[in-house]
Motif scaffolding. Structure first.
Motif, mmCIF file in Angstrom:
data_model
loop_
_atom_site.group_PDB
_atom_site.id
_atom_site.type_symbol
_atom_site.label_atom_id
_atom_site.label_comp_id
_atom_site.label_asym_id
_atom_site.label_seq_id
_atom_site.Cartn_x
_atom_site.Cartn_y
_atom_site.Cartn_z
ATOM 1 N N LYS A 14 -15.523 4.309 -50.433
ATOM 2 C CA LYS A 14 -15.719 5.160 -49.259
ATOM 3 C C LYS A 14 -15.766 6.630 -49.676
ATOM 4 O O LYS A 14 -14.833 7.139 -50.307
ATOM 5 C CB LYS A 14 -14.571 4.970 -48.255
ATOM 6 N N TYR A 16 -16.370 10.541 -48.150
ATOM 7 C CA TYR A 16 -16.450 11.357 -46.941
ATOM 8 C C TYR A 16 -17.308 12.587 -47.243
ATOM 9 O O TYR A 16 -17.133 13.195 -48.298
ATOM 10 C CB TYR A 16 -15.071 11.836 -46.502
ATOM 11 N N PRO A 17 -18.189 12.959 -46.325
ATOM 12 C CA PRO A 17 -18.956 14.192 -46.555
ATOM 13 C C PRO A 17 -18.037 15.406 -46.459
ATOM 14 O O PRO A 17 -17.097 15.416 -45.673
ATOM 15 C CB PRO A 17 -19.980 14.193 -45.417
ATOM 16 N N VAL A 72 -13.573 2.966 -39.696
ATOM 17 C CA VAL A 72 -14.327 3.677 -40.724
ATOM 18 C C VAL A 72 -15.221 2.653 -41.409
ATOM 19 O O VAL A 72 -14.774 1.534 -41.707
ATOM 20 C CB VAL A 72 -13.367 4.337 -41.753
ATOM 21 N N LEU A 73 -16.484 3.042 -41.632
ATOM 22 C CA LEU A 73 -17.409 2.114 -42.295
ATOM 23 C C LEU A 73 -17.486 2.440 -43.788
ATOM 24 O O LEU A 73 -17.601 3.608 -44.161
ATOM 25 C CB LEU A 73 -18.803 2.238 -41.668
ATOM 26 N N PRO A 74 -17.422 1.434 -44.643
ATOM 27 C CA PRO A 74 -17.486 1.704 -46.086
ATOM 28 C C PRO A 74 -18.900 2.064 -46.536
ATOM 29 O O PRO A 74 -19.869 1.741 -45.857
ATOM 30 C CB PRO A 74 -17.043 0.376 -46.704
ATOM 31 N N VAL B 258 -21.273 5.366 -34.667
ATOM 32 C CA VAL B 258 -21.499 4.809 -36.011
ATOM 33 C C VAL B 258 -21.502 5.935 -37.043
ATOM 34 O O VAL B 258 -20.896 5.830 -38.113
ATOM 35 C CB VAL B 258 -22.828 3.997 -36.066
ATOM 36 N N ALA B 260 -19.979 8.816 -36.790
ATOM 37 C CA ALA B 260 -18.595 9.293 -36.936
ATOM 38 C C ALA B 260 -17.773 8.320 -37.781
ATOM 39 O O ALA B 260 -16.924 8.729 -38.580
ATOM 40 C CB ALA B 260 -17.962 9.478 -35.565
ATOM 41 N N LYS B 261 -18.056 7.017 -37.639
ATOM 42 C CA LYS B 261 -17.341 6.028 -38.466
ATOM 43 C C LYS B 261 -17.774 6.142 -39.925
ATOM 44 O O LYS B 261 -16.973 5.963 -40.831
ATOM 45 C CB LYS B 261 -17.605 4.605 -37.955
ATOM 46 N N ARG B 262 -19.060 6.414 -40.138
ATOM 47 C CA ARG B 262 -19.551 6.581 -41.518
ATOM 48 C C ARG B 262 -18.946 7.835 -42.154
ATOM 49 O O ARG B 262 -18.564 7.829 -43.317
ATOM 50 C CB ARG B 262 -21.080 6.723 -41.528
ATOM 51 N N ASP B 263 -18.872 8.912 -41.347
ATOM 52 C CA ASP B 263 -18.334 10.173 -41.864
ATOM 53 C C ASP B 263 -16.808 10.186 -41.869
ATOM 54 O O ASP B 263 -16.197 11.121 -42.395
ATOM 55 C CB ASP B 263 -18.826 11.358 -41.009
ATOM 56 N N GLY B 264 -16.216 9.191 -41.229
ATOM 57 C CA GLY B 264 -14.754 9.163 -41.124
ATOM 58 C C GLY B 264 -14.243 10.294 -40.245
ATOM 59 O O GLY B 264 -13.152 10.815 -40.460
ATOM 60 N N LEU B 266 -13.976 10.294 -36.735
ATOM 61 C CA LEU B 266 -13.685 9.933 -35.344
ATOM 62 C C LEU B 266 -12.609 10.821 -34.733
ATOM 63 O O LEU B 266 -12.655 11.148 -33.553
ATOM 64 C CB LEU B 266 -13.207 8.470 -35.270
#
Lengths: 264, 269
Positions: A14, A16-17, A72-74, B258, B260-264, B266
């Motif tokens: 994972k 994060y930007p 959170v999506l991996p 989605v 926000a979930k990808r970027d973490g 939320l």
């Protein structure tokens, strides 16, 4: 898929930007900066065990729990909870796990404990006819019956943590995720929480507890198995006995070595 | 289960709002002050009737009260939902909602219900006060027409609210949709004056705003004793906006979650 496993991850990554400053935005408008929270996590958690994920702040513990909870999506790799893929079966996963979100503000402060739980019971598809019974059941389990009609903002920190467990237990989930549940509790309240997780949920009810903590004593005393995570990687994993060579070295030394070298 | 969930959202928000007694009461006092202000402005203008007001019965007070009452609905819905989402991001409530077995459209509609119900009560109270205290003149009310206009207006404004909430979900602050539809609607939507008085070069923009049809339809229903057939063009326009905007707003919000979930992010704000 091994049916005895509550959680499996394979090469979970994972990133994060990182938000760029104005200067960087002007100089490199297209380039992407990112920070790595999980750097290829391989993990298996058995059903019915109290599994402690031990690591310092920023190690990736919360990210890992949020991946399991579908928040959170991996970016890479796979994660399965109760045999379900976190990306493909997110709805089913939400129906099969309890995530005890410890954030105090994740409850409605001006509502009572019961009103809060009844609201979340509805959102978790508990039929209206069963709602009161279910809420009473989790309140009894968390010993909050006496505070049930008090507003949440009058609860002590320990009671708030127990209400977070009550919310997570509203669905009959076999796995409960808890993220540093004793972080801001006094010693007595912390002991009550630890005993509840280990003795009530794991030993008595046979549930799996996935417990993120940075407290070595807590992990040593209550974890059936421990994984030490640092910089997004699992450094060591095993029972306390195995990690400490049957008591030859202390868990503190194992932890220090894991932090220092990256692996032991 | 869907209705039960909506009821639970509504109950949650009613209990929460009722616990803030002063804010609850003061919002109704504000309505009285607004009505009184426009009553005296209308008195001032009473000698110089504009031709543009004649399709609405010629009375400025009645005209503006309908505009103000229903634009309040627009403001609350447009700012309400993004505000709820931002507050939920800041507190952690958002995560606690998203780990439940409730889908995103239900969370959005459920979270908007109280705002919709409360602003509807405020709108009704606004009109009631204007009639009972300030002598607002109503025509033969077309109840069905006003109900249809109201429901479609709510659908359009809710969609705009969801678009604004999507923006908040990704960018955290700023509300361009709210600004666009809120501020511009105040100027071009016919809230305070008939759009007939606008210069032709800008008037066409009014027809791109749902509130124009909403206020036109509502004034027809309440003030001019119009038949359903006469109100129908406005109803059709609102239905068009609603049919287009609602699914688009849901798709965009789902995409925002989605992302926000990808970027973490939320819970970032």
């Amino acid at each position: 898929m091994d049916k005895n496993k509550a959680v499996i991850t394979e090469g979970l990554v994972k990133h994060y930007p990182v938000i760029k400053g104005y200067r960087e935005l002007l100089l490199h408008p297209v380039s992407k900066k990112q920070t790595t929270a999980l750097a290829g996590v391989d993990l298996e958690v058995n059903k019915g065990e109290c599994f402690c994920l031990l690591g310092p702040n920023g190690a990736g513990k919360t990210t890992l729990i949020k991946v399991f909870s579908t928040l959170v999506l991996p970016n890479e790799g796979k994660a399965f909870v109760n045999g379900l893929d976190v990306e493909k079966d997110s709805k089913k996963i939400r129906g099969s796990i309890g995530f005890a979100i410890s954030e105090e503000r994740s409850f409605y402060w001006r509502l009572t404990g019961r009103q809060n739980l009844e609201f979340y019971a509805a959102l978790n598809n508990i039929p209206r006819s069963q709602r009161k019974t279910k809420v009473d059941e989790v309140l009894a389990l968390t010993q909050l019956e006496e505070a049930v009609n008090l507003r949440y903002n009058t609860y002590s920190t320990g009671m708030r943590q127990m209400l977070a467990f009550a919310r997570a237990l509203l669905i009959d989930s076999q796995i409960i995720f808890v993220d540093e549940p004793t972080r801001s509790l006094d010693p007595q309240a912390a002991l009550r929480v630890r005993r509840f997780l280990k003795e009530e949920l794991v030993s008595k009810q046979g549930r799996t507890v996935f417990w993120a903590t940075h407290n070595l004593d807590e992990a040593q005393q209550y974890g059936d198995r421990i994984a030490i995570i640092a910089k997004g990687k699992i450094r060591v994993i095993g029972t306390v006995d195995r990690l400490t060579d049957g008591g030859e070295i202390s868990l503190q030394e194992v932890y220090a070595a894991a932090m220092k070298k990256g692996s032991v | 289960m869907f209705l039960y969930k909506l009821y639970s959202f509504l109950k949650r928000d009613v209990l929460n709002a009722a616990s803030y007694k002063f804010a609850f009461v003061s919002s109704f006092v504000g309505i009285f002050l607004t009505s009184a202000t426009f009553y005296f402005i209308a008195k001032l203008l009473s000698g110089s009737q504009s031709e543009a007001l004649s399709p609405y019965g010629g009375d400025y007070f009645s005209f503006v009260i309908v505009g103000v009452a229903f634009s309040g609905l627009l403001g609350i819905l447009q700012e309400g939902l993004p505000g709820i989402i931002r507050s939920a991001q800041m507190t952690g409530i958002l995560e606690s909602l998203l780990v439940t077995q409730t889908n995103i459209p239900t969370i959005l509609v459920g979270s908007s219900l109280y705002t919709l119900a409360f602003s509807s009560v405020r709108t009704f109270f606004h009109l009631l006060l204007a009639v009972a205290v300030f002598g607002m003149q109503l025509g033969d009310i077309n109840w069905l027409g006003s109900l249809l206009v109201f429901l479609l207006t709510a659908l359009c404004f809710l969609s705009i609210g969801i678009l604004s909430a999507s923006f908040i979900m990704v960018y955290k602050v700023g509300n361009p949709f709210g600004w666009l539809f809120g501020s511009v609607s105040g100027l071009l939507g016919g809230v305070f004056f008939p759009i007939a008085v606008l210069p032709p070069w800008i008037k066409w923009l009014s027809y791109a705003l749902p509130i124009t049809y909403s206020l036109e339809g509502m004034r027809q229903s309440l003030l001019t004793s119009a038949t359903l057939a006469e109100i129908m063009p406005n109803i059709a326009a609102l239905a068009g906006f609603g049919i287009l905007l609602f699914p688009i707003s849901l798709v965009i919000f789902r995409w925002a979650v989605v992302k926000a979930k990808r970027d973490g992010s939320l819970t970032h704000y």
